[in-house]
Design a protein around this motif. Structure first.
Motif, PDB file in Angstrom:
ATOM      1  N   ALA A  48      -4.486   4.169   7.728  1.00  0.00           N
ATOM      2  CA  ALA A  48      -5.537   4.494   6.756  1.00  0.00           C
ATOM      3  C   ALA A  48      -5.317   5.862   6.121  1.00  0.00           C
ATOM      4  O   ALA A  48      -5.461   6.035   4.907  1.00  0.00           O
ATOM      5  N   GLU A  49      -4.953   6.839   6.956  1.00  0.00           N
ATOM      6  CA  GLU A  49      -4.760   8.194   6.428  1.00  0.00           C
ATOM      7  C   GLU A  49      -3.561   8.264   5.494  1.00  0.00           C
ATOM      8  O   GLU A  49      -3.626   8.899   4.426  1.00  0.00           O
TER       9      GLU A  49
ATOM     10  N   ILE B  85      -2.285   5.861   3.715  1.00  0.00           N
ATOM     11  CA  ILE B  85      -2.598   5.137   2.484  1.00  0.00           C
ATOM     12  C   ILE B  85      -3.533   5.956   1.609  1.00  0.00           C
ATOM     13  O   ILE B  85      -3.366   6.032   0.382  1.00  0.00           O
ATOM     14  N   ARG B  86      -4.502   6.627   2.231  1.00  0.00           N
ATOM     15  CA  ARG B  86      -5.444   7.446   1.472  1.00  0.00           C
ATOM     16  C   ARG B  86      -4.722   8.616   0.807  1.00  0.00           C
ATOM     17  O   ARG B  86      -4.943   8.921  -0.356  1.00  0.00           O
ATOM     18  N   ASP B  87      -3.807   9.264   1.549  1.00  0.00           N
ATOM     19  CA  ASP B  87      -3.053  10.381   0.984  1.00  0.00           C
ATOM     20  C   ASP B  87      -2.104   9.919  -0.114  1.00  0.00           C
ATOM     21  O   ASP B  87      -1.827  10.656  -1.062  1.00  0.00           O
TER      22      ASP B  87
ATOM     23  N   SER C 163      -2.571   7.525  -2.213  1.00  0.00           N
ATOM     24  CA  SER C 163      -3.255   7.001  -3.402  1.00  0.00           C
ATOM     25  C   SER C 163      -4.219   8.035  -3.961  1.00  0.00           C
ATOM     26  O   SER C 163      -5.373   7.747  -4.202  1.00  0.00           O
ATOM     27  N   ARG C 164      -3.737   9.271  -4.122  1.00  0.00           N
ATOM     28  CA  ARG C 164      -4.594  10.347  -4.603  1.00  0.00           C
ATOM     29  C   ARG C 164      -5.009  10.094  -6.050  1.00  0.00           C
ATOM     30  O   ARG C 164      -4.323   9.386  -6.808  1.00  0.00           O
TER      31      ARG C 164
ATOM     32  N   ARG D 141       0.800  -1.225   0.000  1.00  0.00           N
ATOM     33  CA  ARG D 141       0.000   0.000   0.000  1.00  0.00           C
ATOM     34  C   ARG D 141       0.835   1.278   0.000  1.00  0.00           C
ATOM     35  O   ARG D 141       0.355   2.317  -0.458  1.00  0.00           O
TER      36      ARG D 141
ATOM     37  N   GLN E 121      -4.138  -1.539   9.403  1.00  0.00           N
ATOM     38  CA  GLN E 121      -5.145  -0.961   8.516  1.00  0.00           C
ATOM     39  C   GLN E 121      -5.761   0.293   9.124  1.00  0.00           C
ATOM     40  O   GLN E 121      -6.013   1.279   8.425  1.00  0.00           O
TER      41      GLN E 121
END
Length: 481
Positions: free
Chosen positions: A368-369, A371-373, A375-376, A332, A364
């Motif tokens: 989470a933050e 991984i979210r940042d 995968s923009r 990730r 996870q």
């Protein structure tokens, strides 16, 4: 070899020297390779596998062109390991006399009244003391702590060879994006050089440190000591070479330092965030020195390498990750090693605060933050900006009606990247890039696919670039934008 074959090899050497330059030819072909004609094929015999692979990938084009010039259009080239081994003594270049080159006389920098300054603290002969040298290199950063992978194996092999044979391949430039291991390799070279030969002096420093020390020496009249310190080294490793852009006085001093070290068969190593062709702001003279040596690129770590980095970092931090957690994090978070380090620090801190073991559920939740940042969503505007920045085009030029190759080729590449990185429909991509039809986008994609298959060289940004190199540069900008 027969006399005819020897004449062919001699003609080939002359042709090749004309294509790569005499200095570069002497470095790579003067005493490190065997050249033979075997059954009509020109065979280049290298002393080791690394050198064979490097010649095949980095100098294949001029070698092949010189071969065709001498043997005709149907000629072929083979790269093999030399047997018996080639004598690795460097091919001697003409030795210019030792002369004084005061950098300040070639520059607008202030010229203080020069006096012979005292030698640096801890040194009696102008060289930095052993304790001073060691303070510049972290002992932990050696080749054993560097995680080997497919994306860094060429640079790693070059670094190990330089550490084992200082001065044989000088200068060496290791380049690549941030946090891929360039600094680690430079410091490892210094560590291993001193470990292999305790009497050799090796210093690692950043370009900013070199600049600061040089300017300080100018101000206080300490240039003789500064020059004795760095020009008397056996190995000099300078990080962030791109920092020197625009610093004319420092660049002149650096050039004389490089020339002195190379003339004395000493080793110079650099690291930069871009390839030599993209370092034009440093000036043609420095570029010519870099092109005469060896340049190796490090790519961002692939998945297996990221797993290895996580394991190495975890051991250092005292964290034991289960295979499922390691695989989750490595899959990730794929930007760079600092991101992996940040993830491990977060998991370690959370585990200590809560008293819970690091499980997949915790990873996870905690990451989470990140991984979210990481995968923009990539937009068409991001691709347009990356293309324009890479090739020096004006904003919105890709949306214009201009048909010149300097615009149309980057536009086709932008459409190809839009198909790769976005979910935009063909019609949306065509509309964005100048109100063009969806069939134009399909045609552009097929055209770029042919370029890639043919490994074509395109005229982009006022210089010729391999399509693979152009795509790599744009994709790097897309990732960091």
């Amino acid at each position: 070899m027969t006399k005819d074959d020897m004449d062919i090899v001699s003609a080939f050497r002359t042709a090749l020297a004309g294509k790569v330059g005499q200095e570069r030819f002497e470095m790579w072909f003067g005493g490190r390779t065997q050249l033979e004609v075997i059954d009509g094929t020109l065979t280049v015999g290298a002393s080791n596998e690394f050198l064979r692979n490097w010649l095949r990938t980095s100098l294949h084009e001029p070698i092949e062109a010189a071969c065709r010039e001498v043997l005709g259009p149907a000629a072929s080239v083979g790269f093999v390991l030399a047997s018996p081994p080639v004598n690795l003594q460097p091919a001697l270049l003409p030795q210019p006399p030792e002369t004084s080159h005061p950098a300040e006389s070639h520059d607008s920098a202030p010229t203080p009244s020069l006096k012979v300054a005292a030698t640096p603290e801890g040194s009696s002969n102008g060289k930095p003391s052993r304790s001073d040298r060691r303070s510049r290199v972290e002992a932990a950063l050696d080749f054993r702590s560097f995680v080997r992978g497919e994306t860094n194996k060429l640079a790693r092999a070059a670094a190990e060879m330089v550490a084992g044979q200082p001065g044989e391949f000088s200068p060496l430039l290791i380049h690549g994006p941030t946090s891929v291991g360039k600094t680690h390799l430079l410091q490892a070279i210094c560590t291993e050089t001193r470990r292999n030969a305790h009497k050799l002096s090796a210093v690692y420093l950043s370009a900013e440190q070199f600049t600061s020390e040089f300017l300080q020496a100018l101000r206080v009249g300490g240039l003789p000591s500064f020059r004795a310190k760095y020009r008397g080294l056996d190995l000099l490793a300078i990080d962030d070479l791109h920092f020197f852009a625009g610093k004319r006085a420092t660049l002149v001093e650096l050039l004389y330092t490089i020339d002195t070290l190379i003339r004395r068969r000493r080793q110079v190593v650099f690291a930069a965030d871009r390839a030599p062709n993209d370092l034009r702001a440093l000036g043609g003279e420095l570029l010519s020195r870099l092109e005469a040596g060896m340049a190796c690129r490090i790519e961002p770590a692939d998945y297996p390498t990221r797993l290895g980095i996580l394991g190495r970092m975890g051991m250092k931090m005292g964290i034991v990750l289960s295979p499922e957690v390691s695989e989750f994090v490595a899959a990730r978070l794929n930007n760079h090693a600092r991101e992996l380090s940040g993830a491990l620090c977060r998991l370690h801190a959370l585990s200590r605060v809560t008293g819970r073991p690091v499980t997949l559920d915790m990873a996870q939740e905690a990451l989470a933050e990140m991984i979210r940042d990481g995968s923009r969503v990539i937009r068409l505007a991001d691709i347009e900006k990356a293309i324009c920045d890479t090739f020096g085009l004006e904003p919105e030029s890709l949306q214009s009606s201009r048909k010149a190759k300097s615009v149309s080729h980057p536009r086709m590449l932008a459409m190809w990247l839009a198909r790769k990185y976005t979910r935009a429909a063909l019609s949306e991509i065509g509309q964005y890039f100048g109100r063009r039809s969806h069939s134009t986008v399909v045609s552009a994609q097929k055209r770029v696919d042919r370029w890639i298959a043919d490994d074509a060289t395109l005229d982009l940004a006022e210089q010729s670039r391999k399509i693979s190199e152009a795509i790599r540069q744009v994709e790097q900008r897309i990732r960091v934008s």
